[in-house]
Design a protein around this motif. Structure first.
Motif, PDB file in Angstrom:
ATOM      1  N   ALA A 225       0.920  -1.263   0.020  1.00 44.67           N
ATOM      2  CA  ALA A 225      -0.013   0.037   0.305  1.00 44.67           C
ATOM      3  C   ALA A 225       0.841   1.205  -0.029  1.00 44.67           C
ATOM      4  N   SER A 226       0.396   2.116  -0.750  1.00 44.64           N
ATOM      5  CA  SER A 226       1.300   3.400  -0.949  1.00 44.64           C
ATOM      6  C   SER A 226       1.383   4.187   0.296  1.00 44.64           C
ATOM      7  N   GLU A 227       0.323   4.070   1.093  1.00 40.98           N
ATOM      8  CA  GLU A 227       0.157   4.708   2.539  1.00 40.98           C
ATOM      9  C   GLU A 227       1.178   4.151   3.396  1.00 40.98           C
ATOM     10  N   THR A 228       1.185   2.801   3.391  1.00 37.06           N
ATOM     11  CA  THR A 228       2.493   2.440   4.120  1.00 37.06           C
ATOM     12  C   THR A 228       3.821   2.832   3.920  1.00 37.06           C
ATOM     13  N   LEU A 229       4.052   3.041   2.552  1.00 37.19           N
ATOM     14  CA  LEU A 229       5.544   3.473   2.292  1.00 37.19           C
ATOM     15  C   LEU A 229       5.546   4.853   2.723  1.00 37.19           C
ATOM     16  N   TYR A 230       4.486   5.525   2.669  1.00 32.12           N
ATOM     17  CA  TYR A 230       4.678   6.826   3.080  1.00 32.12           C
ATOM     18  C   TYR A 230       4.853   7.006   4.600  1.00 32.12           C
ATOM     19  N   ARG A 231       3.882   6.220   5.260  1.00 37.50           N
ATOM     20  CA  ARG A 231       4.011   6.125   6.777  1.00 37.50           C
ATOM     21  C   ARG A 231       5.192   5.590   7.345  1.00 37.50           C
ATOM     22  N   GLU A 232       5.490   4.526   6.865  1.00 40.33           N
ATOM     23  CA  GLU A 232       6.794   3.803   7.383  1.00 40.33           C
ATOM     24  C   GLU A 232       7.837   3.279   6.342  1.00 40.33           C
ATOM     25  N   PRO A 233       8.423   4.083   5.592  1.00 44.28           N
ATOM     26  CA  PRO A 233       9.335   4.262   4.465  1.00 44.28           C
ATOM     27  C   PRO A 233      10.373   3.326   4.867  1.00 44.28           C
ATOM     28  N   ALA A 234      11.097   3.230   6.153  1.00 42.55           N
ATOM     29  CA  ALA A 234      12.277   2.714   6.426  1.00 42.55           C
ATOM     30  C   ALA A 234      11.673   0.891   6.428  1.00 42.55           C
ATOM     31  N   ARG A 235      10.634   0.768   7.124  1.00 37.53           N
ATOM     32  CA  ARG A 235      10.381  -0.570   7.231  1.00 37.53           C
ATOM     33  C   ARG A 235       9.824  -1.189   5.883  1.00 37.53           C
ATOM     34  N   THR A 236       9.164  -0.433   4.951  1.00 39.88           N
ATOM     35  CA  THR A 236       8.797  -0.838   3.799  1.00 39.88           C
ATOM     36  C   THR A 236      10.078  -0.842   3.063  1.00 39.88           C
ATOM     37  N   TYR A 237      11.123  -0.252   2.910  1.00 37.59           N
ATOM     38  CA  TYR A 237      12.398  -0.388   2.079  1.00 37.59           C
ATOM     39  C   TYR A 237      13.004  -1.430   2.441  1.00 37.59           C
ATOM     40  N   ARG A 238      13.103  -1.753   3.752  1.00 38.87           N
ATOM     41  CA  ARG A 238      13.604  -3.083   4.166  1.00 38.87           C
ATOM     42  C   ARG A 238      12.916  -4.264   3.562  1.00 38.87           C
ATOM     43  N   GLN A 239      11.612  -4.119   3.479  1.00 37.98           N
ATOM     44  CA  GLN A 239      10.740  -5.365   2.935  1.00 37.98           C
ATOM     45  C   GLN A 239      11.043  -5.506   1.387  1.00 37.98           C
ATOM     46  N   VAL A 240      11.038  -4.394   0.734  1.00 40.41           N
ATOM     47  CA  VAL A 240      11.506  -4.337  -0.765  1.00 40.41           C
ATOM     48  C   VAL A 240      12.805  -5.014  -0.862  1.00 40.41           C
ATOM     49  N   LEU A 241      13.747  -4.612  -0.145  1.00 40.91           N
ATOM     50  CA  LEU A 241      15.086  -5.267  -0.337  1.00 40.91           C
ATOM     51  C   LEU A 241      15.044  -6.719  -0.214  1.00 40.91           C
ATOM     52  N   GLU A 242      14.531  -7.272   0.894  1.00 42.59           N
ATOM     53  CA  GLU A 242      14.593  -8.764   1.052  1.00 42.59           C
ATOM     54  C   GLU A 242      13.833  -9.294   0.021  1.00 42.59           C
ATOM     55  N   PHE A 243      12.682  -8.830  -0.558  1.00 38.25           N
ATOM     56  CA  PHE A 243      11.822  -9.399  -1.749  1.00 38.25           C
ATOM     57  C   PHE A 243      12.716  -9.345  -2.945  1.00 38.25           C
ATOM     58  N   HIS A 249      20.100  -2.227   4.028  1.00 39.97           N
ATOM     59  CA  HIS A 249      20.834  -1.089   3.861  1.00 39.97           C
ATOM     60  C   HIS A 249      19.849   0.227   4.501  1.00 39.97           C
ATOM     61  N   ASP A 250      20.403   0.862   5.269  1.00 42.33           N
ATOM     62  CA  ASP A 250      19.911   2.166   5.895  1.00 42.33           C
ATOM     63  C   ASP A 250      19.870   3.351   5.134  1.00 42.33           C
ATOM     64  N   LEU A 251      18.892   4.131   5.009  1.00 39.13           N
ATOM     65  CA  LEU A 251      19.149   5.486   4.375  1.00 39.13           C
ATOM     66  C   LEU A 251      19.321   6.673   5.480  1.00 39.13           C
ATOM     67  N   PRO A 252      19.953   7.590   5.137  1.00 34.63           N
ATOM     68  CA  PRO A 252      19.953   8.755   6.192  1.00 34.63           C
ATOM     69  C   PRO A 252      18.538   9.544   6.277  1.00 34.63           C
ATOM     70  N   SER A 253      17.781   9.439   5.233  1.00 33.70           N
ATOM     71  CA  SER A 253      16.406   9.955   5.196  1.00 33.70           C
ATOM     72  C   SER A 253      15.697   9.437   3.976  1.00 33.70           C
ATOM     73  N   TYR A 254      14.324   9.520   4.225  1.00 36.38           N
ATOM     74  CA  TYR A 254      13.321   8.921   3.315  1.00 36.38           C
ATOM     75  C   TYR A 254      12.332   9.929   2.737  1.00 36.38           C
ATOM     76  N   ASP A 255      12.983  10.792   1.853  1.00 30.94           N
ATOM     77  CA  ASP A 255      11.895  11.971   1.500  1.00 30.94           C
ATOM     78  C   ASP A 255      11.132  11.272   0.457  1.00 30.94           C
ATOM     79  N   VAL A 256      10.029  12.218   0.336  1.00 31.78           N
ATOM     80  CA  VAL A 256       8.867  11.898  -0.756  1.00 31.78           C
ATOM     81  C   VAL A 256       9.229  12.907  -1.942  1.00 31.78           C
ATOM     82  N   PHE A 257       9.406  12.054  -2.988  1.00 28.25           N
ATOM     83  CA  PHE A 257       9.736  12.884  -4.169  1.00 28.25           C
ATOM     84  C   PHE A 257       8.634  12.815  -5.093  1.00 28.25           C
ATOM     85  N   ASN A 258       8.355  13.786  -5.701  1.00 26.98           N
ATOM     86  CA  ASN A 258       7.419  14.038  -6.967  1.00 26.98           C
ATOM     87  C   ASN A 258       5.911  14.050  -6.070  1.00 26.98           C
TER      88      ASN A 258
END
Length: 295
Positions: A225-243, A249-258
């Motif tokens: 869910a896009s809302e989950t990406l916006y609300r919990e970007p670090a956790r979602t990013y970890r999920q996608v990396l594992e997938f 890999h941790d990022l210094p920030s999770y800015d919203v682009f576009n």
């Protein structure tokens, strides 16, 4: 600006275009050394694909596309299909480049692209299945009401939409009539109208996901869910990396682009869209075995 000034300003642009053309030709000449991508982010439009792609290419084992390093897609499977496989392969790193990355960072490299139209186009799932049957797909799904309004705002900002939101929704069927059939009938056809003005249609997610669900094993599809990406970007990013098979890999920030916040929608239009999408959302949730805040 004088003629001389225009000539001077045009020279660097021509030089950049010439350099880009040279790199494209080099990529095509070496296409047999460039493996196809491992993963695709296939949608949805206005659902966070740009943000997720920016996160992914910050991973040291995810190389950018070649030679347009600042873009997220080749648009091969919809707009550039007639160019052929060698042209598509030219956008990705060579075996040698991937091996160098892996030696440097001690893990497997993973290559991909992000194209929101891939999920919506009626022929793309079959094309991907034929060319890359082992690929993995990440699918972002946003509240279809908010997605439609954000889509309209993007078209409006870019000067491609003269109508207000309610009028654009009312005109959608006439604007896009017959375009899907043309895409299916002619593999080389591309439709701007099908892409630009499909505000309501794109939110009927299950309709567009069925070809993907039929073509790929469930283990190859990750729905977020896009809302989950916006609300919990670090956790979602970890999920996608594992997938996709990448180390954490941790990022210094999770800015919203576009980003185009969906404020100001007429309440009557919002209510109509919420009613319209209710059965589609319910069918989607049941089919995927997921729950969505907006469903």
């Amino acid at each position: 600006m004088t003629l001389r000034e225009r000539i001077r300003s045009a020279a660097p642009r021509r030089a950049r275009e010439q350099m880009r053309d040279m790199l494209v030709k080099y990529g095509e000449r070496t296409s047999d050394q460039r493996p196809l991508p491992d993963f695709l982010v296939i949608g949805t439009k206005r659902g966070g694909t740009t943000s997720l792609w920016r996160y992914l290419v910050q991973h040291p084992l995810v190389p950018r596309l070649f030679p347009a390093w600042n873009t997220k897609t080749s648009h091969y499977f919809e707009e550039n299909w007639p160019r052929g496989e060698s042209w598509y392969r030219s956008h990705f790193p060579t075996v040698r480049q991937r091996a160098a990355l892996e030696r440097k960072h001690g893990g497997p490299s993973k290559v991909g692209e992000a194209a929101p139209l891939y999920m919506f186009h009626p022929l793309v799932a079959g094309r991907v299945a034929d060319l890359m049957p082992q690929a993995r797909m990440v699918v972002l799904l946003r509240d279809p009401v908010q997605r439609a309004y954000s889509h309209w705002k993007e078209r409006r900002t870019e000067g491609k939409e003269p109508l207000d939101f309610a009028a654009a929704l009312a005109a959608e069927d006439s604007r896009t009539e017959g375009e899907r059939a043309k895409l299916i009938a002619d593999p080389e056809y591309f439709s701007d109208a099908f892409d630009w003005y499909s505000y309501r249609a794109r939110g009927r997610y299950l309709e567009h996901l069925e070809p993907w669900l039929d073509s790929f094993d469930s283990s190859q599809l990750l729905f977020v869910a896009s809302e989950t990406l916006y609300r919990e970007p670090a956790r979602t990013y970890r999920q996608v990396l594992e997938f996709v098979g990448l180390p954490p890999h941790d990022l210094p920030s999770y800015d919203v682009f576009n980003d185009r916040p969906s404020k100001g929608m007429d309440e009557a239009v919002r209510a109509e869209l919420e009613t319209y999408y209710r059965p589609y959302n319910a069918a989607l949730a049941e089919r995927l075995g997921m729950t969505f805040d907006w469903a």
